[in-house]
Design a protein around this motif. Structure first.
Motif, PDB file in Angstrom:
ATOM      1  N   MET A   1       0.844  -1.199   0.000  1.00  0.00           N
ATOM      2  CA  MET A   1       0.000   0.000   0.000  1.00  0.00           C
ATOM      3  C   MET A   1       0.879   1.250   0.000  1.00  0.00           C
ATOM      4  SD  MET A   1      -2.976   1.026   2.721  1.00  0.00           S
ATOM      5  CE  MET A   1      -3.822   2.596   2.614  1.00  0.00           C
ATOM      6  N   ALA A   2       0.509   2.258  -0.792  1.00  0.00           N
ATOM      7  CA  ALA A   2       1.304   3.478  -0.892  1.00  0.00           C
ATOM      8  C   ALA A   2       1.288   4.237   0.436  1.00  0.00           C
ATOM      9  CB  ALA A   2       0.737   4.372  -2.002  1.00  0.00           C
ATOM     10  N   LYS A   3       2.396   4.926   0.687  1.00  0.00           N
ATOM     11  CA  LYS A   3       2.469   5.731   1.906  1.00  0.00           C
ATOM     12  C   LYS A   3       1.502   6.898   1.819  1.00  0.00           C
ATOM     13  CE  LYS A   3       7.220   4.586   3.157  1.00  0.00           C
ATOM     14  NZ  LYS A   3       8.561   5.123   3.495  1.00  0.00           N
ATOM     15  N   ILE A   4       1.011   7.334   2.972  1.00  0.00           N
ATOM     16  CA  ILE A   4      -0.007   8.374   3.041  1.00  0.00           C
ATOM     17  C   ILE A   4       0.647   9.746   3.155  1.00  0.00           C
ATOM     18  CG2 ILE A   4      -2.000   9.208   4.308  1.00  0.00           C
ATOM     19  CD1 ILE A   4      -2.402   6.540   2.877  1.00  0.00           C
ATOM     20  N   ILE A   5       0.094  10.720   2.412  1.00  0.00           N
ATOM     21  CA  ILE A   5       0.577  12.095   2.508  1.00  0.00           C
ATOM     22  C   ILE A   5      -0.039  12.729   3.744  1.00  0.00           C
ATOM     23  CG2 ILE A   5       0.691  14.342   1.377  1.00  0.00           C
ATOM     24  CD1 ILE A   5       0.392  12.983  -1.273  1.00  0.00           C
ATOM     25  N   THR A   6       0.748  12.928   4.760  1.00  0.00           N
ATOM     26  CA  THR A   6       0.266  13.533   5.988  1.00  0.00           C
ATOM     27  C   THR A   6       1.433  14.166   6.738  1.00  0.00           C
ATOM     28  OG1 THR A   6      -1.005  13.128   8.020  1.00  0.00           O
ATOM     29  CG2 THR A   6       0.584  11.431   7.369  1.00  0.00           C
ATOM     30  N   TYR A   7       1.116  14.943   7.750  1.00  0.00           N
ATOM     31  CA  TYR A   7       2.154  15.609   8.535  1.00  0.00           C
ATOM     32  C   TYR A   7       2.897  14.597   9.397  1.00  0.00           C
ATOM     33  CZ  TYR A   7       4.205  18.212  12.403  1.00  0.00           C
ATOM     34  OH  TYR A   7       5.077  18.689  13.347  1.00  0.00           O
ATOM     35  N   ARG A   8       4.231  14.681   9.338  1.00  0.00           N
ATOM     36  CA  ARG A   8       5.087  13.873  10.202  1.00  0.00           C
ATOM     37  C   ARG A   8       6.183  14.769  10.761  1.00  0.00           C
ATOM     38  NH1 ARG A   8       4.301   9.979   5.953  1.00  0.00           N
ATOM     39  NH2 ARG A   8       3.133   8.169   6.687  1.00  0.00           N
ATOM     40  N   SER A 162      -9.796  19.444   7.805  1.00  0.00           N
ATOM     41  CA  SER A 162      -9.657  18.999   6.417  1.00  0.00           C
ATOM     42  C   SER A 162      -8.270  18.417   6.175  1.00  0.00           C
ATOM     43  CB  SER A 162      -9.911  20.158   5.450  1.00  0.00           C
ATOM     44  OG  SER A 162     -11.217  20.670   5.608  1.00  0.00           O
ATOM     45  N   LEU A 163      -7.240  19.094   6.703  1.00  0.00           N
ATOM     46  CA  LEU A 163      -5.872  18.593   6.541  1.00  0.00           C
ATOM     47  C   LEU A 163      -5.687  17.256   7.260  1.00  0.00           C
ATOM     48  CD1 LEU A 163      -3.724  21.842   6.923  1.00  0.00           C
ATOM     49  CD2 LEU A 163      -4.114  20.511   4.853  1.00  0.00           C
ATOM     50  N   ARG A 164      -6.275  17.146   8.444  1.00  0.00           N
ATOM     51  CA  ARG A 164      -6.181  15.876   9.176  1.00  0.00           C
ATOM     52  C   ARG A 164      -6.943  14.763   8.450  1.00  0.00           C
ATOM     53  NH1 ARG A 164      -4.006  16.316  14.134  1.00  0.00           N
ATOM     54  NH2 ARG A 164      -3.931  18.365  15.142  1.00  0.00           N
ATOM     55  N   TYR A 165      -7.927  15.159   7.662  1.00  0.00           N
ATOM     56  CA  TYR A 165      -8.773  14.178   6.986  1.00  0.00           C
ATOM     57  C   TYR A 165      -8.134  13.664   5.691  1.00  0.00           C
ATOM     58  CZ  TYR A 165     -13.096  12.065   5.254  1.00  0.00           C
ATOM     59  OH  TYR A 165     -14.032  11.177   4.800  1.00  0.00           O
ATOM     60  N   VAL A 169      -8.879  10.126   3.505  1.00  0.00           N
ATOM     61  CA  VAL A 169      -9.357  10.082   2.120  1.00  0.00           C
ATOM     62  C   VAL A 169      -8.442   9.206   1.272  1.00  0.00           C
ATOM     63  CG1 VAL A 169      -9.779  11.453   0.044  1.00  0.00           C
ATOM     64  CG2 VAL A 169     -10.475  12.336   2.270  1.00  0.00           C
ATOM     65  N   GLN A 170      -7.128   9.363   1.482  1.00  0.00           N
ATOM     66  CA  GLN A 170      -6.167   8.549   0.733  1.00  0.00           C
ATOM     67  C   GLN A 170      -6.315   7.059   1.059  1.00  0.00           C
ATOM     68  OE1 GLN A 170      -2.049  10.437   0.499  1.00  0.00           O
ATOM     69  NE2 GLN A 170      -3.025  11.705   2.025  1.00  0.00           N
ATOM     70  N   PRO A 206     -18.133   6.204  -4.742  1.00  0.00           N
ATOM     71  CA  PRO A 206     -17.959   5.535  -3.438  1.00  0.00           C
ATOM     72  C   PRO A 206     -17.123   6.362  -2.464  1.00  0.00           C
ATOM     73  CG  PRO A 206     -17.566   3.996  -5.231  1.00  0.00           C
ATOM     74  CD  PRO A 206     -17.673   5.348  -5.864  1.00  0.00           C
ATOM     75  N   LEU A 207     -16.108   7.046  -2.989  1.00  0.00           N
ATOM     76  CA  LEU A 207     -15.255   7.866  -2.131  1.00  0.00           C
ATOM     77  C   LEU A 207     -16.024   9.051  -1.554  1.00  0.00           C
ATOM     78  CD1 LEU A 207     -12.353   8.257  -1.090  1.00  0.00           C
ATOM     79  CD2 LEU A 207     -11.921   9.669  -3.120  1.00  0.00           C
ATOM     80  N   VAL A 208     -16.874   9.682  -2.379  1.00  0.00           N
ATOM     81  CA  VAL A 208     -17.670  10.824  -1.920  1.00  0.00           C
ATOM     82  C   VAL A 208     -18.656  10.397  -0.835  1.00  0.00           C
ATOM     83  CG1 VAL A 208     -19.458  12.481  -2.595  1.00  0.00           C
ATOM     84  CG2 VAL A 208     -17.440  12.172  -4.033  1.00  0.00           C
ATOM     85  N   PHE A 209     -19.349   9.286  -1.053  1.00  0.00           N
ATOM     86  CA  PHE A 209     -20.340   8.828  -0.073  1.00  0.00           C
ATOM     87  C   PHE A 209     -19.672   8.419   1.241  1.00  0.00           C
ATOM     88  CE2 PHE A 209     -22.977   7.730  -3.965  1.00  0.00           C
ATOM     89  CZ  PHE A 209     -23.830   8.815  -3.783  1.00  0.00           C
ATOM     90  N   THR A 210     -18.521   7.766   1.154  1.00  0.00           N
ATOM     91  CA  THR A 210     -17.786   7.402   2.370  1.00  0.00           C
ATOM     92  C   THR A 210     -17.359   8.646   3.138  1.00  0.00           C
ATOM     93  OG1 THR A 210     -16.943   5.399   1.304  1.00  0.00           O
ATOM     94  CG2 THR A 210     -15.789   6.144   3.263  1.00  0.00           C
ATOM     95  N   SER A 211     -16.888   9.651   2.400  1.00  0.00           N
ATOM     96  CA  SER A 211     -16.443  10.898   3.030  1.00  0.00           C
ATOM     97  C   SER A 211     -17.605  11.635   3.688  1.00  0.00           C
ATOM     98  CB  SER A 211     -15.775  11.802   1.984  1.00  0.00           C
ATOM     99  OG  SER A 211     -14.648  11.176   1.400  1.00  0.00           O
TER     100      SER A 211
END
Length: 275
Positions: A1-8, A162-165, A169-170, A206-211
């Motif tokens: 699985m690809a790494k997630i773009i998030t704050y580290r 939104s940034l935490r989300y 989403v990814q 599916p992504l929109v409904f899940t979100s």
């Protein structure tokens, strides 16, 4: 699985800067990129963007998959520009040098290619700074920075959420993508670009409904805690500006002023090498 773009959290110069400083840089950098079509300025900015991206110690594997999707959509955008306005570059630069012809309506010109090169440079100037901003800025500190420039804390906090989300989403995107591939829908590089775009669009709903379901849960939780009742609030993650922050803000403003001066020196934001 690809790494997630998030704050580290990382120990580097970019991460030690205040969130307000990175916000000012991002806004000024983006506005400068939007206002200029000077190839010389854009070339300097794209080089600086990748240097800054490197300094932020952002792992390339963390953004590679998203970057690939962006490249696909940008390629489609460039093709669309040519299809709907094949001689826009000729109008802008006031000359025409034909290279080869597809049909009576579509002829590839040097001026059009140069114009579309500038469009691509503008995109690739902003993209590294977006990745850098997301991966090096604490969402809570960013919210405090927005509130610092008089944006209501309710709106600031919404941006932070939104940034935490973004990682969620990814994750949902990857899960839905894997499910579609398990059903035999090809989304890898084996398929051509148009098939990949068509198949990727199947993920959208599916992504929109899940979100939407998650947004509803977060909204109800915040309402139960009385969020927005008071006019002001304090911020645990807020940080004061230091000497390095003032230096970066000054250099950002200075560079933007020089870049825009060079751009509009001749009264036109397009640098014309065909004169």
């Amino acid at each position: 699985m690809a790494k997630i773009i998030t704050y580290r959290e990382k120990d580097c110069f970019i991460h030690r800067l205040c969130g307000f400083t990175k916000l000012v840089f991002f806004i000024v950098w983006t506005l400068t990129t939007m206002l200029t079509y000077d190839t010389r300025v854009l070339a300097v900015m794209i080089a600086a963007s990748f240097i800054i991206f490197k300094l932020s110690k952002t792992d390339w594997s963390q953004v590679r998959s998203i970057f690939s999707l962006i490249v696909i959509f940008l390629s489609v955008n460039i093709i669309a520009i040519f299809l709907f306005s094949p001689y826009e570059g000729c109008k802008i630069y006031g000359s025409r040098t034909d290279l080869f012809r597809f049909s009576e309506r579509y002829t590839v010109t040097l001026q059009q290619l140069f114009y579309e090169l500038n469009v691509m440079l503008k995109y690739f100037t902003i993209i590294p700074s977006v990745f850098m901003f997301i991966t090096s800025t604490n969402p809570s500190e960013f919210a405090a920075s927005l509130n610092r420039i008089k944006i209501p804390y309710t709106a600031s906090y919404s941006v932070a959420i939104s940034l935490r989300y973004v990682p969620d989403v990814q994750t949902d995107f990857s899960r839905i993508k894997n499910a579609q591939e398990a059903r035999g829908i090809e989304m890898s590089s084996k398929a051509n670009i148009f098939s990949r775009l068509k198949n990727m669009s199947a993920i959208l709903f599916p992504l929109v409904f899940t979100s939407m379901e998650k947004i509803d849960s977060v909204t109800n939780a915040m309402e139960l805690r009385g969020f927005g009742k008071h006019k002001t609030r304090t911020w645990y993650s807020a940080r004061a500006l230091k000497k390095q922050d003032y230096i970066i803000i000054f250099l950002t403003m200075l560079f933007s002023a020089i870049a825009l001066t060079v751009t509009y020196m001749n009264g036109n934001r397009f640098w014309n090498p065909f004169l």
